[in-house]
Design an enzyme around this catalytic site. Structure first.
Site, PDB file in Angstrom:
ATOM      1  N   ARG A  81       2.821   8.457  16.845  1.00 18.09           N
ATOM      2  CA  ARG A  81       3.962   7.533  16.780  1.00 18.09           C
ATOM      3  C   ARG A  81       5.192   8.202  16.161  1.00 18.09           C
ATOM      4  O   ARG A  81       5.096   8.796  15.092  1.00 18.09           O
ATOM      5  CB  ARG A  81       3.570   6.274  15.999  1.00 18.09           C
ATOM      6  CG  ARG A  81       2.683   5.355  16.827  1.00 18.09           C
ATOM      7  CD  ARG A  81       2.219   4.168  16.035  1.00 18.09           C
ATOM      8  NE  ARG A  81       1.224   4.545  15.049  1.00 18.09           N
ATOM      9  CZ  ARG A  81       0.644   3.687  14.217  1.00 18.09           C
ATOM     10  NH1 ARG A  81       0.999   2.423  14.235  1.00 18.09           N
ATOM     11  NH2 ARG A  81      -0.262   4.104  13.355  1.00 18.09           N
ATOM     12  N   ALA A 118      12.524  21.790   4.598  1.00 19.09           N
ATOM     13  CA  ALA A 118      13.144  21.611   5.917  1.00 19.09           C
ATOM     14  C   ALA A 118      12.073  21.497   6.993  1.00 19.09           C
ATOM     15  O   ALA A 118      10.986  22.043   6.856  1.00 19.09           O
ATOM     16  CB  ALA A 118      14.040  22.800   6.219  1.00 19.09           C
ATOM     17  N   GLU A 140       0.852  -1.189   0.000  1.00 15.61           N
ATOM     18  CA  GLU A 140       0.000   0.000   0.000  1.00 15.61           C
ATOM     19  C   GLU A 140       0.887   1.238   0.000  1.00 15.61           C
ATOM     20  O   GLU A 140       2.003   1.203   0.509  1.00 15.61           O
ATOM     21  CB  GLU A 140      -0.949  -0.022   1.196  1.00 15.61           C
ATOM     22  CG  GLU A 140      -0.299  -0.235   2.558  1.00 15.61           C
ATOM     23  CD  GLU A 140       0.340   0.998   3.141  1.00 15.61           C
ATOM     24  OE1 GLU A 140      -0.011   2.091   2.705  1.00 15.61           O
ATOM     25  OE2 GLU A 140       1.206   0.857   4.016  1.00 15.61           O
ATOM     26  N   LYS A 197       8.071  -1.116  -2.110  1.00 16.31           N
ATOM     27  CA  LYS A 197       7.536  -0.374  -0.965  1.00 16.31           C
ATOM     28  C   LYS A 197       8.668   0.214  -0.107  1.00 16.31           C
ATOM     29  O   LYS A 197       8.668   1.390   0.237  1.00 16.31           O
ATOM     30  CB  LYS A 197       6.661  -1.317  -0.126  1.00 16.31           C
ATOM     31  CG  LYS A 197       6.296  -0.824   1.219  1.00 16.31           C
ATOM     32  CD  LYS A 197       5.311   0.313   1.145  1.00 16.31           C
ATOM     33  CE  LYS A 197       5.053   0.873   2.534  1.00 16.31           C
ATOM     34  NZ  LYS A 197       3.877   1.657   2.608  1.00 16.31           N
ATOM     35  N   PHE A 254       8.596  16.946  -0.192  1.00 18.35           N
ATOM     36  CA  PHE A 254       9.528  16.207   0.671  1.00 18.35           C
ATOM     37  C   PHE A 254      10.920  16.840   0.643  1.00 18.35           C
ATOM     38  O   PHE A 254      11.825  16.375   1.306  1.00 18.35           O
ATOM     39  CB  PHE A 254       9.596  14.729   0.257  1.00 18.35           C
ATOM     40  CG  PHE A 254       8.389  13.982   0.762  1.00 18.35           C
ATOM     41  CD1 PHE A 254       8.440  13.260   1.934  1.00 18.35           C
ATOM     42  CD2 PHE A 254       7.189  14.059   0.082  1.00 18.35           C
ATOM     43  CE1 PHE A 254       7.323  12.624   2.421  1.00 18.35           C
ATOM     44  CE2 PHE A 254       6.057  13.423   0.557  1.00 18.35           C
ATOM     45  CZ  PHE A 254       6.127  12.698   1.739  1.00 18.35           C
ATOM     46  N   CYS A 288       5.499   4.705   9.660  1.00 16.39           N
ATOM     47  CA  CYS A 288       6.055   4.042   8.474  1.00 16.39           C
ATOM     48  C   CYS A 288       7.513   4.393   8.185  1.00 16.39           C
ATOM     49  O   CYS A 288       8.362   3.503   8.165  1.00 16.39           O
ATOM     50  CB  CYS A 288       5.208   4.384   7.255  1.00 16.39           C
ATOM     51  SG  CYS A 288       3.493   3.948   7.513  1.00 16.39           S
TER      52      CYS A 288
END
Ligand code: UGA
Length: 468
Positions: free
Chosen positions: A344, A269, A155, A208, A266, A277
């Site tokens: 998380r 900064a 996924e 992935k 992405f 993940c």
């Protein structure tokens, strides 16, 4: 098609409700009866945009039902997705849940005369489906692959936009043991207009990991440039990376217009990546590399840049305040990113620990995380219901997730409630806000001296169209 999804976490439940919305008949299996009851009552066990309404529609149409009865669900389904968690265990991943789900699926296959395709969607290291999963299925079903199908279908869902990502995928990767099972899996995604990659089980697993490792690498690259800019007075990481983005190999010119691909989000900064993940996947891949005798130089560096970043941001706060001892710090944003309640590996929590260790007290607000986590883990801060409550009396406000809500508040009124009007922006989320002269605004990736002189070094880029 009748489909079973084993596991009702954010991947499993998203997969289930989306497949139900496409007209499939879905059984969502979970071992926790409370969770099953919540799903059947159309109450999502976690926050994800659009999930509540999609789940309500799936339940009321009768296309999705949750159950603890795995063997019955499997016996009635042509296709079974395994979407249980693969939590981090040390530097590796824990395959206990995958193994247990696969054993139970195998036992159900033993007495079923029909053809079933077992598909691993949980993120597992290359070789897992081909060895462990295959072996467990053979042992428990008494059959060999071919009598049932075996696929690996990773996924690529982002928390916060999982439903949209599922319904508008960039690609569908179908790792298969044999063309028959691959085709049956592909049929489920029949209506989607995107490339389908038919490949081996191991390539599917590796695609992935390689994808998440690339994203993590881009973030750590950007953050290392930010650290350098903080050390080189007169440089500003926003201006620098804006300039980098204008390389037409990163933002091509199509029909005379600059296109700004989603990947550029992405190359920004921040104070580090988190979530369930990226850190886990990079660590698992490093660990596998080491086990194979390969030194993962890049991935090691990606993780060490990332773990250093919250501490460096805490240091920036200390430098701006003179000392953190006795200071009251408002933290805005707790989740690992905007649009989710997931804490998380959140960089925000790491920053909180750092400033608390230096003697500060933290008052935190997050638009979605409004109560202490249900799993009992502790946030070392007083939770506040509003931005206003968090900043009142604070010596500095630290912006740690790029929540749009933080841009839309009335900062000129809010700063008057602060003891000292210092804003440290760990995500460059408030760039462009016009601050009263009394405010010291420190954005990430600039030296403190530059912030003191309030120097701005913007790059005015051509207007770019954005593609995801
Ligand atoms: C990530 C990938 O983006 C998905 O493609 C993948 O399917 C998913 O992991 C997964 O393996 O299941 P997710 O963890 O939901 O999705 O979140 P991202 O949006 O990728 O953000 C990851 C972290 O990077 C966040 O902490 C975010 O704040 C941070 N980030 C992102 C930065 O620090 N800087 C950036 O420039 C971009």
């Amino acid at each position: 098609m009748r489909i079973t999804v084993v596991g009702t976490g954010y991947v499993g439940l998203t997969t289930g409700v989306c497949l139900a919305s496409l007209g499939h008949q879905v059984a969502a299996v979970d071992i926790e009866p409370d969770r099953v009851a919540a799903v059947n009552a159309a109450k999502p066990p976690f926050y994800e945009p659009r999930l509540a309404e999609m789940l309500a529609a799936a339940i009321s149409s009768g296309r999705l039902r949750a159950t603890t009865n795995l063997s019955q669900a499997v016996a009635e389904s042509g296709l079974i997705f395994v979407t249980v968690g693969t939590p981090q265990a040390g530097q590796e991943i824990d395959l206990t849940y995958v193994a247990e789900a696969v054993r139970q699926i195998g036992s159900a296959l033993r007495s079923s005369p029909a053809y079933h395709v077992v598909t691993i969607k949980s993120t597992v290291l290359p070789g897992t489906t081909d060895t462990l999963v295959r072996q467990l299925l053979e042992e428990t079903s008494g059959k060999s692959a071919g009598e049932y199908g075996l696929c690996m279908n990773p996924e690529f869902l982002r928390e916060g936009s999982a439903i949209d990502d599922f319904l508008n995928p960039d690609r569908i990767v179908i790792g298969h043991d044999d063309p028959k099972s691959g085709q049956l899996l592909a049929d489920v995604y029949g209506s989607f207009e995107c490339p389908r990659v038919f490949t081996t089980l191991r390539n599917a697993e590796m695609i992935k990991y390689a994808s998440n490792a690339l994203l993590a690498t881009l973030i750590s690259y950007s953050n290392e440039i930010a650290t350098l800019c903080e050390a080189i007075p007169g440089t500003d990481v926003r201006a620098v990376l804006d300039g980098v983005h204008l390389d037409r190999r990163l933002s091509p010119i199509v029909n005379g217009q600059r296109v700004s691909p989603g990947i550029l989000s992405f190359l920004m900064a921040g104070c580090g990546f988190g979530g369930s993940c990226l850190p886990k996947d990079v660590n698992a891949l490093r660990s596998r590399a080491t086990g194979l005798g390969v030194t993962p130089h890049m991935l090691d560096a990606v993780m060490s840049v990332n773990s250093e970043r919250p501490r460096l941001f805490g240091n920036l706060a200390e430098e701006a305040l003179g000392s953190l001892r006795g200071a009251t710090i408002a933290v805005l944003g707790l989740a690992f990113k905007a649009g989710t309640d997931d804490l998380r590996e959140s960089a925000s929590l790491a920053v909180i620990e750092h400033v608390v260790a230096k003697g500060a007290a933290v008052r935190a607000h997050d638009p979605i995380v409004t109560t202490a986590p249900a799993n009992g883990s502790r946030i070392n801060a007083t939770l506040c219901a509003t931005v206003e409550e968090a900043v009142t009396g604070a010596d500095a406000a630290l912006i740690l997730t790029a929540c749009p809500e933080f841009r839309s508040v009335d900062w000129s009124a809010l700063v008057r409630r602060m003891r000292r009007q210092i804003i440290l922006d760990g995500r460059n989320a408030l760039a462009g806000v016009s601050w009263p002269r009394t405010v010291r605004y420190v954005s990430i990736g600039r030296s403190i001296e530059a912030a003191e002189r309030d120097e701005q070094f913007p790059v005015t880029a051509e207007k770019a169209a954005t593609t995801e």
